[in-house]
Design a protein around this motif. Structure first.
Motif, short mmCIF file in Angstrom:
data_model
loop_
_atom_site.label_atom_id
_atom_site.label_comp_id
_atom_site.label_asym_id
_atom_site.label_seq_id
_atom_site.Cartn_x
_atom_site.Cartn_y
_atom_site.Cartn_z
N HIS A 8 -68.52 55.53 -89.44
CA HIS A 8 -68.33 54.44 -90.42
C HIS A 8 -66.90 54.39 -90.94
O HIS A 8 -66.43 55.33 -91.57
N HIS A 18 -74.18 48.50 -94.88
CA HIS A 18 -74.09 49.48 -95.96
C HIS A 18 -75.47 49.55 -96.63
O HIS A 18 -76.06 48.50 -96.89
N HIS A 77 -63.47 51.29 -91.93
CA HIS A 77 -62.95 49.92 -91.99
C HIS A 77 -61.49 50.11 -91.59
O HIS A 77 -60.63 50.30 -92.46
N ASP A 112 -65.51 56.50 -93.80
CA ASP A 112 -65.34 55.27 -94.57
C ASP A 112 -63.88 54.86 -94.46
O ASP A 112 -63.08 55.51 -93.77
N HIS A 132 -74.00 55.34 -95.56
CA HIS A 132 -74.13 55.99 -96.88
C HIS A 132 -75.55 56.49 -97.16
O HIS A 132 -75.77 57.68 -97.15
ZN LIG Z 1 -67.95 51.14 -95.93
#
Ligand SMILES: [Zn+2]
Length: 457
Positions: A85, A234, A87, A322, A271
């Motif tokens: 995960h 998410h 971005h 993340d 998460h």
């Molecule tokens: Zn995220």
């Protein structure tokens, strides 16, 4: 039977050695296969993009002749790490605002900065920076959720990294889509363009249950099913999401999504911090994978995902960093150690989430969580040749009692010496292959000037 004859014939020198492209040998090969074999004095043979043999160096040398060989007598050879995960373009927001509550961080800094800067040029620059950070730290596959994902895909392909790339779908207007319908259309075009690509797995990424309505969530699920691609979302990152689900739908985030028929295989939830036991059982029954992001959860004070409960329920569990704005790096070695230590600290049980379980989550577990376990995640014959060498000659890497424990509890990204993805060298002796790092650095600095000028909300 045929295999036995071949082995015997090879042992007797009946056949000439088979030509392969690459042999990598090391002090130990940590396969992460079903038997968790660690092969002392091991080697891996690679032909094209795939692994053709894993064994002792003597066995491999007897059977294969390589165009190129890399001998790293002081290094471990392991599967490339899998970051489930992130971005990627948010690397350009690294350190933009720290030590803030999640809502203030998002609303005052991240959303305004994204509204003013996110563009094809921005995501290309950010994804390039992220790709190289990942390669240098031994990550060979990552899952992404962002905007202009087709631009990210182009950069990631050029870097030679493997990506499960999810085009974001969100209810409010964003730089690449004025409406969720436009985002869905953009996602479909993205999938059509990249489906079947050897490095890029396109995916549908509805942002979350609290930023989307039921119709768009159902349409996202339908699109993923129609194209047979992963679905990324998410889930229950904060307790606020649980409150929202209760107020809007009188249930939990997991159960409301289940009532829409959202969950299924090849679905990856990121998460999963605030998920009760009954919902964990439900996620396991639906075959959903979970991305555990301990450092981001710690930094934003979101809470701690109940890792032992997910493992006990049989939910495939991967690790993720993340985005760099909430971590602030894309270092899976950090994540490995943090995940193992945090699980022990919160459960007050030192036997919880041991080194092997942590490394599994960062390799084959992550692959399973994304439905890619037949292709990546372990060093096994027939799988993609995504492998790294981790150098153990430095003083801080001595002595060596247990390879897996060393990687998890003492390992660091600067120990990564070589990286191959699909059999192609991306990092050789700590140098990025075919990359103009000066241009990349100049680009990142230029973006910093632009981002700095964005007024706070
Ligand atoms: Zn995220």
């Amino acid at each position: 039977m045929i295999r036995c004859w071949v082995s015997l014939a090879l042992a007797l020198g009946v056949f000439a050695a088979e030509p392969v492209d690459l042999i990598v040998s090391g002090r130990q090969v940590v396969t992460m296969d079903a038997k968790r074999r660690v092969i002392p004095g091991g080697a891996v043979a690679v032909k094209g993009e795939r692994i053709v043999a894993v064994g002792t160096r003597a066995e491999i040398d007897r059977a294969y002749k390589a165009k190129q060989r890399i001998d790293r007598p002081d290094a471990l050879i392991t599967p490339g790490l899998i970051n489930t995960h992130t971005h990627a373009p948010m690397s350009l927001f690294r350190g933009i605002a720290d030590d803030l509550r999640l809502q203030e961080w998002l609303e005052k800094y991240i959303f305004p900065a994204e509204a003013q800067t996110v563009s094809p040029e921005f995501v290309r620059a950010g994804a390039a920076l992220a790709s190289l950070e990942m390669i240098r730290s031994g990550t060979t596959t990552f899952a992404d959720m962002y905007y202009f994902e087709e631009e990210i895909a182009a950069v990631v392909k050029q870097a030679g990294l493997r990506g499960v790339l999810g085009q974001t779908i969100i209810q409010f207007p964003v730089p690449d889509a004025p409406t969720p319908q436009a985002a869905l259309a953009r996602t479909e075009a993205f999938i059509t363009r990249f489906k079947g690509d050897p490095l890029i797995t396109p995916a549908v990424a509805p942002h979350s249950m609290y930023t989307l309505d039921a119709d768009v969530l159902k349409a996202s699920r339908a699109m993923a099913t129609r194209h047979g691609v992963p679905l990324l979302i998410h889930l229950a990152e904060t307790s606020d999401e649980v409150t929202t689900a209760r107020e809007r739908h009188r249930t939990t985030p997991t159960r409301w999504l289940d009532s829409l028929g959202f969950w299924g295989p090849q679905t990856l939830a990121a998460h999963g911090v605030w998920v009760p036991q009954a919902d964990i059982t439900l996620l396991a029954a639906r075959g959903v994978g979970l991305s555990h992001n301990p450092e981001s959860n710690m930094k934003l004070a979101s809470g701690t995902a109940p890792v032992p409960a997910y493992l006990a329920a049989g939910v495939p569990l991967g690790l993720g960093t993340d985005g760099a704005a909430s971590n602030n790096d894309l270092d899976m070695f950090d994540e490995l150690r943090t995940a193992a230590l945090l699980a022990k600290a919160v459960s007050r049980d030192a036997t919880v989430f041991n080194a092997d379980q942590a490394l599994y989550a960062a390799t084959l577990g992550g692959a399973r969580a994304m439905g890619l376990e037949s292709e990546i995640g372990s060093l096994e014959v027939g799988k993609q040749a995504d492998l790294i060498t981790v150098e153990l000659s430095a003083l801080e890497a001595l002595p060596l009692y247990d390879a897996v424990s060393q990687l998890v509890y003492a390992g660091a990204r600067h120990w990564v010496r070589d990286v191959w993805i699909a059999g192609s060298a991306k990092l050789r002796d700590r140098r990025l292959v075919d990359i103009d790092t000066d241009r990349l650095a100049a680009n990142a600095r230029r973006w910093q000037q632009t981002i700095r000028q964005v007024p706070r909300a």
